[in-house]
Design an enzyme around this catalytic site. Structure first.
Site, PDB file in Angstrom:
ATOM      1  N   CYS A 198      34.985   8.588  26.559  1.00  0.00           N
ATOM      2  CA  CYS A 198      35.842   8.449  25.383  1.00  0.00           C
ATOM      3  C   CYS A 198      35.183   7.519  24.370  1.00  0.00           C
ATOM      4  CB  CYS A 198      37.193   7.884  25.836  1.00  0.00           C
ATOM      5  SG  CYS A 198      38.357   7.775  24.501  1.00  0.00           S
ATOM      6  N   CYS A 204      47.875   7.387  27.273  1.00  0.00           N
ATOM      7  CA  CYS A 204      46.820   7.645  26.305  1.00  0.00           C
ATOM      8  C   CYS A 204      46.540   6.346  25.536  1.00  0.00           C
ATOM      9  CB  CYS A 204      47.334   8.756  25.389  1.00  0.00           C
ATOM     10  SG  CYS A 204      46.100   9.473  24.363  1.00  0.00           S
ATOM     11  N   GLY A 260      42.491  21.923  24.267  1.00  0.00           N
ATOM     12  CA  GLY A 260      42.283  22.714  25.482  1.00  0.00           C
ATOM     13  C   GLY A 260      42.319  24.208  25.207  1.00  0.00           C
ATOM     14  N   LYS A 312      31.306   9.217  16.791  1.00  0.00           N
ATOM     15  CA  LYS A 312      32.705   9.692  16.704  1.00  0.00           C
ATOM     16  C   LYS A 312      32.865  10.627  15.502  1.00  0.00           C
ATOM     17  CE  LYS A 312      37.128   9.472  17.861  1.00  0.00           C
ATOM     18  NZ  LYS A 312      37.927   9.146  19.023  1.00  0.00           N
TER      19      LYS A 312
HETATM   20  C1  FAD Z   1      46.229  10.263  18.620  1.00  0.00           C
HETATM   21  C2  FAD Z   1      45.362  10.768  19.721  1.00  0.00           C
HETATM   22  C3  FAD Z   1      44.003  10.612  19.624  1.00  0.00           C
HETATM   23  C4  FAD Z   1      43.174  11.057  20.660  1.00  0.00           C
HETATM   24  N1  FAD Z   1      41.835  10.858  20.546  1.00  0.00           N
HETATM   25  C5  FAD Z   1      41.019  11.283  21.521  1.00  0.00           C
HETATM   26  C6  FAD Z   1      39.605  11.091  21.397  1.00  0.00           C
HETATM   27  O1  FAD Z   1      39.130  10.539  20.418  1.00  0.00           O
HETATM   28  N2  FAD Z   1      38.810  11.532  22.381  1.00  0.00           N
HETATM   29  C7  FAD Z   1      39.326  12.140  23.476  1.00  0.00           C
HETATM   30  O2  FAD Z   1      38.558  12.533  24.342  1.00  0.00           O
HETATM   31  N3  FAD Z   1      40.655  12.338  23.628  1.00  0.00           N
HETATM   32  C8  FAD Z   1      41.517  11.932  22.678  1.00  0.00           C
HETATM   33  N4  FAD Z   1      42.864  12.129  22.812  1.00  0.00           N
HETATM   34  C9  FAD Z   1      43.378  12.718  24.063  1.00  0.00           C
HETATM   35  C10 FAD Z   1      43.312  14.273  24.126  1.00  0.00           C
HETATM   36  O3  FAD Z   1      41.975  14.701  23.955  1.00  0.00           O
HETATM   37  C11 FAD Z   1      44.172  14.933  23.091  1.00  0.00           C
HETATM   38  O4  FAD Z   1      45.503  14.564  23.286  1.00  0.00           O
HETATM   39  C12 FAD Z   1      44.082  16.467  23.103  1.00  0.00           C
HETATM   40  O5  FAD Z   1      44.525  16.966  21.859  1.00  0.00           O
HETATM   41  C13 FAD Z   1      44.875  17.114  24.213  1.00  0.00           C
HETATM   42  O6  FAD Z   1      44.704  18.494  24.144  1.00  0.00           O
HETATM   43  P1  FAD Z   1      45.699  19.553  24.784  1.00  0.00           P
HETATM   44  O7  FAD Z   1      45.196  20.892  24.355  1.00  0.00           O
HETATM   45  O8  FAD Z   1      45.854  19.287  26.224  1.00  0.00           O
HETATM   46  O9  FAD Z   1      47.138  19.249  24.149  1.00  0.00           O
HETATM   47  P2  FAD Z   1      47.646  19.217  22.638  1.00  0.00           P
HETATM   48  O10 FAD Z   1      46.564  18.763  21.726  1.00  0.00           O
HETATM   49  O11 FAD Z   1      48.904  18.457  22.643  1.00  0.00           O
HETATM   50  O12 FAD Z   1      47.940  20.742  22.306  1.00  0.00           O
HETATM   51  C14 FAD Z   1      48.970  21.487  22.887  1.00  0.00           C
HETATM   52  C15 FAD Z   1      49.342  22.604  21.927  1.00  0.00           C
HETATM   53  O13 FAD Z   1      50.271  23.479  22.562  1.00  0.00           O
HETATM   54  C16 FAD Z   1      51.327  23.787  21.647  1.00  0.00           C
HETATM   55  N5  FAD Z   1      52.522  24.145  22.413  1.00  0.00           N
HETATM   56  C17 FAD Z   1      53.248  23.337  23.232  1.00  0.00           C
HETATM   57  N6  FAD Z   1      54.282  24.012  23.757  1.00  0.00           N
HETATM   58  C18 FAD Z   1      54.216  25.278  23.259  1.00  0.00           C
HETATM   59  C19 FAD Z   1      55.035  26.439  23.416  1.00  0.00           C
HETATM   60  N7  FAD Z   1      56.125  26.442  24.201  1.00  0.00           N
HETATM   61  N8  FAD Z   1      54.679  27.571  22.768  1.00  0.00           N
HETATM   62  C20 FAD Z   1      53.587  27.595  21.966  1.00  0.00           C
HETATM   63  N9  FAD Z   1      52.780  26.516  21.769  1.00  0.00           N
HETATM   64  C21 FAD Z   1      53.094  25.374  22.413  1.00  0.00           C
HETATM   65  C22 FAD Z   1      51.491  22.465  20.866  1.00  0.00           C
HETATM   66  O14 FAD Z   1      52.161  22.622  19.664  1.00  0.00           O
HETATM   67  C23 FAD Z   1      50.024  22.060  20.670  1.00  0.00           C
HETATM   68  O15 FAD Z   1      49.484  22.664  19.532  1.00  0.00           O
HETATM   69  C24 FAD Z   1      43.728  11.687  21.805  1.00  0.00           C
HETATM   70  C25 FAD Z   1      45.112  11.845  21.893  1.00  0.00           C
HETATM   71  C26 FAD Z   1      45.925  11.387  20.871  1.00  0.00           C
HETATM   72  C27 FAD Z   1      47.421  11.560  20.990  1.00  0.00           C
END
Ligand code: FAD
Length: 431
Positions: A357, A159, A12, A392
Site C-alpha cells: 500500500c 481501512c 475488483g 502513487k
Molecule cells: C478512500 C479509500 C482510499 C483507498 N486507497 C487505496 C489505495 O491507495 N491503495 C490500495 O491498495 N487500496 C486502497 N483502498 C482500499 C481498496 O483498494 C478500495 O476500497 C477498493 O476500491 C475496493 O474495491 P472493491 O472492488 O472491492 O470495492 P468497491 O470499490 O467498493 O466497489 C464495489 C462496487 O460494487 C457496486 N455494488 C455494490 N452492491 C451492488 C449491487 N447490489 N448491484 C450492483 N452494484 C453493486 C458498488 O456501487 C461499487 O461500485 C482505499 C479505500 C478507500 C475507501
C-alpha cells in the site's frame, strides 16, 4: 458457451471483467452488473476531498469501454441472488449465470455510531460521491478560516491507510492555504498504536507514522471507541490494553472525517437466508483458498467484500484491510480458476493476499509491504520518500488508463514494484 456475471465494476470487478473476457475469448459471455454507471478510482478520493482532483479526473463512463471489449453491461442494483437457480435479479430482470463473481465492496456501517457519516455530522471519503461532498464542505470550512479538525477510524474499521493519508493531505493543503495555524488536528483511531494499520504494524510503521504526525503537529488518541459525533464535538471512550474504558474524551471539531466499520452489502448478506455458510455474521462472503464459495462452487468473490479474520486481537476491534494489490491477486486467481473449471479441472490458483500500500501524504508518501499479511512475515517493509508520492500518482494514472483501454495487467506488479525497487513475491500465501 458459459456466462460469467460479475456484480460491481470498481477496483475488483472491472479488471476482473476485462481479464476474464481476454482469457476466455469470444466463445464465452461476460456481463457486468453495476449500480454505478461510472468507474471511480477510489484511491484518489482523499485528493478529491481537498480539491486536488475533480470527479471527472478520476471517473469515466463504463459503457463505451466495456462495449468495445464485447462485455455486457447492466446498469442497476442487483437486488437478489438465487444461488440454487444460478440467477441474479436486477429489479424484475432475471440474469442467468454459469459463474457468478461478487465484487460488491463494503456496506458503510455509519449507523453503528450515533451521528457518524454524511447523513449525520461527519464527512466521508469512502465513495467518490462522498468525497465530492466532503470537498464542498472543505472549501466552506477553509473559506470560513478553518477550526479544529477530527480525523480517524472508528471501532471495527479496517481501512486505515486512507485515514493517515487524509490527515497528512489536509495538513499539506492547510499549509498551502496558510491557515494550518488555525486548525488543530486530532487523529482518533481504534488501533492500539499509531501505524498498526489493522496489520499488526508493517516494518517500523509505528515510528514512521508517529514521527510524521509529530512533524506535522497532529495529535492522536489510540484505543478509541467513538460513541457520538455532533456538529461540533466527537465523544470518545478510550480503552486500556485490556479493552476497559479508562476515560471519556470530548474533542471540539468543526470538520470531522471518520472512516466507518464495513459490512457486507445487503444482497450478499441476505445469502445467509439461503445457507448460513455463504457469509460471516457481518455479511462478508466466505471463500476458500481459491476465492470460491464453500457452499456453491460456481460463486467466487473478490475485493473488500470477502471475509478475512482480524490479523490479531486488539483492545478495540480493528479489521484487516483489503488493499489494491491484494485485490489484484484475487482477480488473477479467480480468472484462472474459472478457466480451469471450464476445462473440467479443479481450481488451483491461490491469491497471495499480500499487502502492498502506498499512503500519500500530500508532499511525500510512505509505502508499506506485508508479505504474508499475518506476522511473522518473510517481508515487512515501510519506507517514506518523495519517490513514493510520484509512485502513487503513477499508480493513479496507470490504473485509470488501463481501465479505460481494457488492459487487465496488474498495475502494481508491472509498474509500481519496478519503480519502488520491489522485486519477486508472487508466491502464494501458504508458501
Ligand atoms: C478512500 C479509500 C482510499 C483507498 N486507497 C487505496 C489505495 O491507495 N491503495 C490500495 O491498495 N487500496 C486502497 N483502498 C482500499 C481498496 O483498494 C478500495 O476500497 C477498493 O476500491 C475496493 O474495491 P472493491 O472492488 O472491492 O470495492 P468497491 O470499490 O467498493 O466497489 C464495489 C462496487 O460494487 C457496486 N455494488 C455494490 N452492491 C451492488 C449491487 N447490489 N448491484 C450492483 N452494484 C453493486 C458498488 O456501487 C461499487 O461500485 C482505499 C479505500 C478507500 C475507501
Amino acid at each position: 458457451m458459459a456466462h460469467v456475471v460479475v456484480i460491481g465494476a470498481s477496483t475488483g470487478g472491472l479488471p476482473f471483467a476485462y481479464d476474464i473476457k481476454k482469457t476466455l475469448g469470444k466463445d464465452h459471455k461476460v456481463t457486468v452488473i453495476s449500480n454505478n454507471p461510472n468507474f471511480n478510482f477510489i484511491p484518489s478520493n482523499p485528493w478529491l476531498a481537498v480539491g486536488w482532483r475533480s470527479e471527472e479526473d478520476i471517473s469515466f463512463l463504463l459503457e463505451p469501454h466495456l462495449k468495445r471489449k464485447n462485455i455486457g453491461l447492466i446498469i442497476g442494483e442487483a437486488s437478489e441472488i438465487k444461488p440454487n437457480d444460478n440467477q441474479v435479479m436486477v429489479g424484475d430482470r432475471i440474469v442467468d449465470y454459469d459463474y457468478l463473481v461478487l465484487a460488491t465492496g463494503p456496506k458503510l456501517a455509519f449507523d453503528e455510531v450515533e451521528g457518524l457519516g454524511p447523513e449525520g455530522h461527519s464527512v466521508s471519503i469512502c465513495t467518490t460521491a462522498h468525497a465530492e461532498s466532503a470537498r464542498q464542505k472543505w472549501e466552506e470550512f477553509c473559506s470560513n478560516g478553518g477550526g479544529p479538525i477530527v480525523v480517524g477510524a472508528v471501532q471495527g474499521a479496517s481501512c486505515f491507510g486512507p485515514v493517515y493519508e487524509f490527515a497528512c493531505i489536509m495538513d499539506t493543503d492547510l499549509k498551502k492555504r496558510s491557515i494550518r495555524d488555525k486548525c488543530p488536528i486530532t487523529f482518533v483511531t481504534a488501533e492500539p498504536y499509531i501505524g498498526h494499520l489493522g496489520l499488526g504494524g508493517v516494518g517500523d510503521s509505528k515510528s514512521l507514522l508517529e514521527s510524521e504526525f509529530r512533524k506535522r503537529h497532529i495529535k492522536w488518541i489510540i484505543n478509541a471507541k467513538v460513541t457520538n459525533v455532533t456538529i461540533d464535538n466527537v465523544t470518545v471512550d478510550q480503552a486500556n490494553d485490556e479493552g476497559e474504558v479508562i476515560k471519556t474524551i470530548e474533542i471540539a471539531t468543526q470538520y470531522t472525517m471518520m472512516l466507518p466499520a464495513f459490512k457486507g452489502v445487503d444482497i450478499v448478506a441476505k445469502l445467509a437466508d439461503v445457507d448460513a455458510g455463504f457469509v460471516n455474521p457481518r455479511g462478508f462472503v466466505m471463500v476458500n483458498d481459491y476465492q470460491q464459495s464453500p457452499v456453491k462452487s460456481n460463486i467466487f468473490s473478490i475485493g473488500v467484500n470477502i471475509a478475512i479474520p482480524p490479523v490479531e486481537a486488539t483492545p478495540v476491534m480493528c479489521g484487516t484491510p483489503k488493499t489494491g494489490y491484494m485485490i489484484e491477486s484475487m482477480v488473477t486467481a479467480v480468472v484462472h480458476n474459472i478457466e480451469e473449471m471450464l476445462a473440467n479441472k479443479a481450481p488451483s490458483h491461490i491469491p497471495t493476499w499480500n499487502a502492498v500500500c502506498i499512503a500519500d501524504m500530500g508532499d511525500t508518501a510512505a509505502t508499506f509491504v506485508a508479505m504474508p499479511q499475518i506476522p511473522p512475515r518473510n517481508v515487512t517493509w515501510a519506507k517514506k520518500g518523495k519517490i513514493m508520492h510520484i509512485a502513487k500518482i503513477a499508480f493513479e494514472k496507470f490504473f485509470i488508463r488501463n481501465m479505460k483501454t481494457g488492459n487487465s495487467e496488474p498495475v502494481y506488479q508491472k509498474y509500481i514494484f519496478k519503480m519502488l525497487g520491489i522485486e519477486r513475491l508472487k508466491k502464494n500465501r501458504h508458501s
